[in-house]
Design an enzyme around this catalytic site. Structure first.
Site, short mmCIF file in Angstrom:
data_model
loop_
_atom_site.label_atom_id
_atom_site.label_comp_id
_atom_site.label_asym_id
_atom_site.label_seq_id
_atom_site.Cartn_x
_atom_site.Cartn_y
_atom_site.Cartn_z
N SER A 21 0.90 -1.37 0.06
CA SER A 21 -0.03 0.14 0.12
C SER A 21 0.92 1.35 -0.18
O SER A 21 1.64 1.42 0.86
CB SER A 21 -0.92 -0.07 1.41
OG SER A 21 -1.56 -1.14 1.08
N GLU A 46 -1.19 -1.18 -4.38
CA GLU A 46 -2.52 -0.44 -3.84
C GLU A 46 -2.28 0.96 -3.53
O GLU A 46 -1.22 1.19 -2.68
CB GLU A 46 -3.04 -1.17 -2.74
CG GLU A 46 -4.31 -0.45 -1.98
CD GLU A 46 -4.87 -0.91 -0.46
OE1 GLU A 46 -5.68 -1.28 -0.49
OE2 GLU A 46 -3.83 -1.06 0.45
N ARG A 48 -3.66 3.65 -1.41
CA ARG A 48 -4.32 4.28 -0.47
C ARG A 48 -5.13 5.70 -0.70
O ARG A 48 -4.26 6.61 -0.16
CB ARG A 48 -4.01 3.90 0.74
CG ARG A 48 -4.13 2.46 1.26
CD ARG A 48 -5.42 2.01 1.55
NE ARG A 48 -5.94 2.89 2.64
CZ ARG A 48 -5.77 2.80 4.08
NH1 ARG A 48 -4.90 1.57 4.51
NH2 ARG A 48 -6.24 3.38 4.89
N HIS A 143 -13.71 -4.75 6.61
CA HIS A 143 -12.64 -4.38 7.50
C HIS A 143 -13.36 -4.35 9.00
O HIS A 143 -14.12 -3.63 9.21
CB HIS A 143 -11.67 -3.47 7.40
CG HIS A 143 -11.15 -3.48 5.92
ND1 HIS A 143 -11.92 -3.08 4.74
CD2 HIS A 143 -9.97 -3.73 5.63
CE1 HIS A 143 -11.35 -3.34 3.78
NE2 HIS A 143 -10.01 -3.71 4.15
N LYS A 170 -12.73 -9.82 0.04
CA LYS A 170 -11.41 -9.76 0.83
C LYS A 170 -12.26 -9.44 2.00
O LYS A 170 -12.92 -8.38 2.25
CB LYS A 170 -10.62 -8.31 0.38
CG LYS A 170 -9.69 -8.28 1.41
CD LYS A 170 -8.97 -6.69 1.09
CE LYS A 170 -8.15 -6.43 2.25
NZ LYS A 170 -7.98 -4.82 2.31
N SER A 232 0.36 -0.44 6.35
CA SER A 232 -0.79 0.38 5.89
C SER A 232 -1.88 -0.26 7.19
O SER A 232 -3.14 -0.04 7.22
CB SER A 232 -1.35 0.19 4.99
OG SER A 232 -1.77 -1.18 4.47
#
Length: 252
Positions: A21, A46, A48, A143, A170, A232
């Site tokens: 990230s 990734e 962010r 998350h 995910k 991250s």
């Protein structure tokens, strides 16, 4: 189970792929970070975007995306705005969140977007369809930085993502105990063996959950996150150490 191919990378076969990230606040730091990241050993970049200060200026956001694309043209680019409610840096409205992801899709600069499952069912389904129409893959995510739900609930969320046609479901959860890590791993295995028809990514966070970031090939998680510089999320380890361990487990 079908794999997902992004550029030349095949996700869902072999050792778990390494995602890193990049978290930069402005164009200048996007540029400098990208140059530093270019030398690291990873598979997917990734970005962010929730760390980016000038978020309301779509042109500025896409100019930064263009720098990343130009600096690492061969790396799959995952565009992620992590919402504050799921551990991100900024809170924006659902409308702004969807508009930002659509702008990324329209730009032709990103290969994948991260779309949070609990954004709203209709918005999620419409954005998935829009991404797929533009040949952009969707990592659908959830998350919880506070707890780990029961295995049945973990599986239910992953199956819901799959039913919404996510390319890669995910989930990342915080363990309160070592048994929570086992719950996550057991749910991953059950999902992978009984329900998944596509790659999934799962992890248990913090130091307690580190084993889940390494054992994906055993339990059924197709990718894992490593740190080039700053982690991250809690529990990430450096990409070099990560690659070494993943390779050892793959070759064993």
């Amino acid at each position: 189970m079908k794999t997902v191919t992004v550029k030349d990378l095949v996700i869902g076969t072999g050792a778990p792929k390494i995602i890193v990230s990049l978290m930069a606040k402005d164009i200048a730091s996007v540029k400098s970070e990208a140059l530093a990241y270019r030398e690291a050993d990873f598979d997917i970049l990734e970005w962010r975007v929730d760390h980016y200060a000038d978020l309301s200026n779509v042109d500025s956001v896409m100019a930064a995306a263009k720098i990343l694309r130009k600096t690492m043209p061969e790396k799959p680019l995952l565009f992620t705005f992590r919402s504050a409610k799921e551990g991100g840096e900024q809170a924006i409205s659902t409308e702004a969140y969807i508009a930002l992801n659509r702008a990324a899709i329209d730009s032709g600069l990103v290969d994948m977007i991260d779309l949070e499952l609990f954004t709203g069912d209709d918005q999620v389904k419409e954005t998935v369809a829009y991404a797929h129409a533009h040949d952009v893959k969707v990592v659908m995510s959830n998350h919880d930085f506070h707890k780990t739900p029961e295995a049945e609930e973990i599986i239910a969320r992953l199956r819901k993502m799959q039913s919404f046609d996510a390319d890669i479901p995910k989930i990342a959860l915080m363990p309160q105990s070592t048994s929570d890590v086992l719950t996550l791993l057991a749910a991953t295995l059950e999902m992978q063996e009984q329900y998944a028809d596509r790659p999934i990514i799962t992890m248990s966070m913090a130091k307690t959950g580190v084993i889940s970031r390494l054992a994906g090939e055993v339990f059924g998680s197709a990718a894992t996150f490593g740190a080039v510089k700053k982690a991250s999320a809690p529990g990430q380890i450096s990409v070099n150490d990560l690659r070494t361990v993943l390779t050892i487990l793959h070759q064993a």
